[in-house]
Design a protein around this motif. Sequence first.
Motif, PDB file in Angstrom:
ATOM      1  N   MET A  13      55.977 -10.427  32.891  1.00 34.75           N
ATOM      2  CA  MET A  13      56.636  -9.278  32.300  1.00 34.75           C
ATOM      3  C   MET A  13      55.826  -8.023  32.640  1.00 34.75           C
ATOM      4  N   SER A  14      56.516  -6.926  32.990  1.00 27.78           N
ATOM      5  CA  SER A  14      55.792  -5.695  33.304  1.00 27.78           C
ATOM      6  C   SER A  14      56.668  -4.491  32.982  1.00 27.78           C
ATOM      7  N   TRP A  15      56.010  -3.361  32.745  1.00 25.06           N
ATOM      8  CA  TRP A  15      56.722  -2.133  32.452  1.00 25.06           C
ATOM      9  C   TRP A  15      57.121  -1.455  33.746  1.00 25.06           C
ATOM     10  N   THR A  16      58.342  -0.933  33.774  1.00 23.69           N
ATOM     11  CA  THR A  16      58.815  -0.233  34.966  1.00 23.69           C
ATOM     12  C   THR A  16      59.345   1.147  34.601  1.00 23.69           C
ATOM     13  N   VAL A  17      59.407   2.032  35.583  1.00 20.80           N
ATOM     14  CA  VAL A  17      59.924   3.385  35.399  1.00 20.80           C
ATOM     15  C   VAL A  17      61.432   3.365  35.621  1.00 20.80           C
ATOM     16  N   SER A  18      62.153   4.025  34.743  1.00 17.62           N
ATOM     17  CA  SER A  18      63.620   3.912  34.754  1.00 17.62           C
ATOM     18  C   SER A  18      64.272   4.538  35.978  1.00 17.62           C
ATOM     19  N   ASP A  19      63.694   5.629  36.525  1.00 17.66           N
ATOM     20  CA  ASP A  19      64.376   6.351  37.604  1.00 17.66           C
ATOM     21  C   ASP A  19      63.606   6.320  38.921  1.00 17.66           C
ATOM     22  N   ALA A  20      62.740   5.318  39.098  1.00 18.78           N
ATOM     23  CA  ALA A  20      61.961   5.229  40.336  1.00 18.78           C
ATOM     24  C   ALA A  20      61.928   3.791  40.830  1.00 18.78           C
ATOM     25  N   SER A  99      69.102  15.156  51.402  1.00 18.41           N
ATOM     26  CA  SER A  99      70.362  14.616  51.916  1.00 18.41           C
ATOM     27  C   SER A  99      70.204  13.374  52.784  1.00 18.41           C
ATOM     28  N   PHE A 100      69.099  13.258  53.514  1.00 20.35           N
ATOM     29  CA  PHE A 100      69.000  12.189  54.506  1.00 20.35           C
ATOM     30  C   PHE A 100      67.697  11.393  54.446  1.00 20.35           C
ATOM     31  N   LEU A 101      66.563  12.080  54.565  1.00 22.52           N
ATOM     32  CA  LEU A 101      65.309  11.389  54.826  1.00 22.52           C
ATOM     33  C   LEU A 101      64.576  10.913  53.578  1.00 22.52           C
ATOM     34  N   GLY A 102      64.697  11.639  52.471  1.00 25.58           N
ATOM     35  CA  GLY A 102      63.841  11.382  51.325  1.00 25.58           C
ATOM     36  C   GLY A 102      62.504  12.087  51.521  1.00 25.58           C
ATOM     37  N   ARG A 103      61.766  12.260  50.439  1.00 29.11           N
ATOM     38  CA  ARG A 103      60.542  13.059  50.511  1.00 29.11           C
ATOM     39  C   ARG A 103      59.443  12.380  51.310  1.00 29.11           C
ATOM     40  N   PHE A 104      59.300  11.066  51.176  1.00 26.69           N
ATOM     41  CA  PHE A 104      58.231  10.358  51.865  1.00 26.69           C
ATOM     42  C   PHE A 104      58.380  10.492  53.382  1.00 26.69           C
ATOM     43  N   ARG A 105      59.560  10.191  53.901  1.00 27.70           N
ATOM     44  CA  ARG A 105      59.775  10.272  55.348  1.00 27.70           C
ATOM     45  C   ARG A 105      59.670  11.720  55.835  1.00 27.70           C
ATOM     46  N   TYR A 246      53.346   4.022  46.218  1.00 25.01           N
ATOM     47  CA  TYR A 246      54.114   5.196  45.806  1.00 25.01           C
ATOM     48  C   TYR A 246      55.330   4.799  44.974  1.00 25.01           C
ATOM     49  N   ARG A 247      55.762   5.743  44.148  1.00 27.02           N
ATOM     50  CA  ARG A 247      57.046   5.641  43.455  1.00 27.02           C
ATOM     51  C   ARG A 247      58.043   6.514  44.209  1.00 27.02           C
ATOM     52  N   TYR A 248      59.219   5.983  44.445  1.00 27.71           N
ATOM     53  CA  TYR A 248      60.244   6.696  45.188  1.00 27.71           C
ATOM     54  C   TYR A 248      61.446   6.930  44.272  1.00 27.71           C
ATOM     55  N   LYS A 249      61.920   8.172  44.249  1.00 22.22           N
ATOM     56  CA  LYS A 249      63.072   8.503  43.412  1.00 22.22           C
ATOM     57  C   LYS A 249      64.276   8.796  44.294  1.00 22.22           C
ATOM     58  N   LYS A 250      65.410   8.236  43.892  1.00 23.85           N
ATOM     59  CA  LYS A 250      66.634   8.424  44.672  1.00 23.85           C
ATOM     60  C   LYS A 250      67.168   9.831  44.463  1.00 23.85           C
ATOM     61  N   SER A 251      67.602  10.438  45.550  1.00 22.90           N
ATOM     62  CA  SER A 251      68.135  11.792  45.493  1.00 22.90           C
ATOM     63  C   SER A 251      69.580  11.779  45.016  1.00 22.90           C
ATOM     64  N   SER A 252      69.937  12.827  44.292  1.00 18.45           N
ATOM     65  CA  SER A 252      71.326  12.969  43.820  1.00 18.45           C
ATOM     66  C   SER A 252      72.147  13.811  44.788  1.00 18.45           C
ATOM     67  N   GLY A 253      71.584  14.084  45.965  1.00 16.65           N
ATOM     68  CA  GLY A 253      72.305  14.884  46.951  1.00 16.65           C
ATOM     69  C   GLY A 253      71.733  16.286  47.042  1.00 16.65           C
ATOM     70  N   SER A 254      72.086  16.976  48.104  1.00 16.53           N
ATOM     71  CA  SER A 254      71.555  18.308  48.331  1.00 16.53           C
ATOM     72  C   SER A 254      72.206  19.327  47.402  1.00 16.53           C
TER      73      SER A 254
END
Length: 587
Positions: A13-20, A99-105, A246-254
């Motif tokens: 069992m582990s704690w997770t972040v809701s939006d990442a 819109s396309f790459l995400g912040r990490f890329r 890293y934690r990655y957050k999904k984009s809601s669009g531009s």
Amino acid sequence: MPMYLTVQEEGKMSWTVSDAVNYKGFPADKSKTGGWITASLILGIEICERLSTMGIAVNLVTYLVGTMHVPSAKSANIVTDFLGTSYMLCLLGGFLADSFLGRFRTIAIFAVIQALGTGLLSVSTKLPQFRPLPCNAASQSCQEASDTQMGVLYLCLYLIALGTGGLKSSVSGFGTDQFDDKDERERTQMTFFFNRFFFLISMGTLLAVTVLVYLQDEVGRSWAYGICCLSMVVAIVIFLSGTKRYRYKKSSGSPIVHILQVIVASFRKRNLKYDNLSILYEDRPEATRIPHTQQYLFLDKAAIRVEGDDMIIDGKVVPNAWRLCSVSRVEEVKMMIWLLPVWATTILFWTIYAQMITFSVVQASTMERMIGTFQIPAGSLTVFFVGAILMTLAVYDRVIMPLFRRWKGTEGFTNLQKIGIGLAMSIVGMIVAALTERKRLSVARNSGSVTTLPMSVFTLIPQFFLVGSGEAFIYTGQLDFFITRSPKGMKTLSTGLFLTTLSLGFFLSSFLVSVIKSVTGHNGEKSWLADNINEGRLDYFYGLLALLSTINLVVYLVCAIFTIKPQSQSRALTMNNGEKNSPDDKC
């Protein structure tokens, strides 16, 4: 607590972040991802970006004038165009990230581009075929760099500008992604992250205008630029080493696309009329809706539902976003429009800022710069500019804020007050700069054709200090204003909008220099911005900027008065939506 208990593959069992999510796309485990360690890996990229960009910009004008034999006015424009493009491309980087790459890329790709540009600049400044021959001492004639030589230089500079724009659009945002803003402890850590982020930006700039400028002048530009390239490569390797943490957050669009959708939808329905708010379309839950306002009512037509507004995707009927937008989406666009008057009246400050790293450096190159046997590089005079910023921030944090807490129970000046103070200080700075330049010209006329004027370079310190202190106020004020006044889903765009004030300020500087150069150089008279600064009237140019800035300050005060009421309304809406007024997605 805003965390969710999940069952991992191994049954623990582990704690997770809701939006990442993690690098595999699964919910991010708080114990294995994010936090200070990963944020520090990201900060290394920003330090190297500041080191490269500012190290090149503050001393570029001396290279253009002294080595490439480019006239001083044209050299100043090359520097301001380079910086202006760097900040303008921040919008492109933000669009690609959202819109396309995400912040990490986006960070990884544009960091490589900047390293490539810096490496090429190191090579081009080393090879003699990419610069003109030295001036002929006997005839005092200099051959300006050829189109090919300047083309190679432009290629290097604008590759660096492209890399800078992409990095600045995502570095701070990706850094804040490593903290859960719904968790009290991590939200506090995020606040400290921003303090350290701004501190490291200043330290990177400080290293650039001291150590790097010294290396350029005393060791060689190719070596200095090579160090920048190598440091960026090392920073990229360190950055990539944290991929699994890293934690990655999904984009809601531009947000740019969202704004265009509202504009297009309202234009399509421009002939429609409505007399009841209940017919306006809304698709958000009650708790996250933005109430309707009475400003810019023509945009409300984007929320009128008519036949043909829906489309079928995967067997489901959904609204076509280019034909129908929710009331909340329309209100977000209205909130962004309210930012524009303040946005427009802060551009001129950055035109004044541009003079500190162009003409002020040219001034310094003609003055006495010796301390004992050590000669201060002309570009290093901007250390007083950076020092003024750091000193002002320290005094504000340690003196002004505690006084305001005791006196008014607030945390200091409001964001609009900070902007006004910064604009006022820039006006005083330009007046002082004009008076100092008048004195320098008087010394030049009385000294004949000497290379170094018998006038201490430290005479320039007041203008650096005043404009530097003004930047400390206006930068923090603008950032706070654009973040707290913008809707939550458009904070990346709002900080990008803030940085376009820097870009347009630099471009405006180039425009004004070109106009003054052409208008004042007729009938056999020397231009205010003559190729030889000792034969021009730079003091008149500084005086003109002071006059324009005074008019701009009056316009700003009027805009600020009309902005206060919407600001209060915006903050109330923000509180109703449960959003905290903390800076994020700083570009």
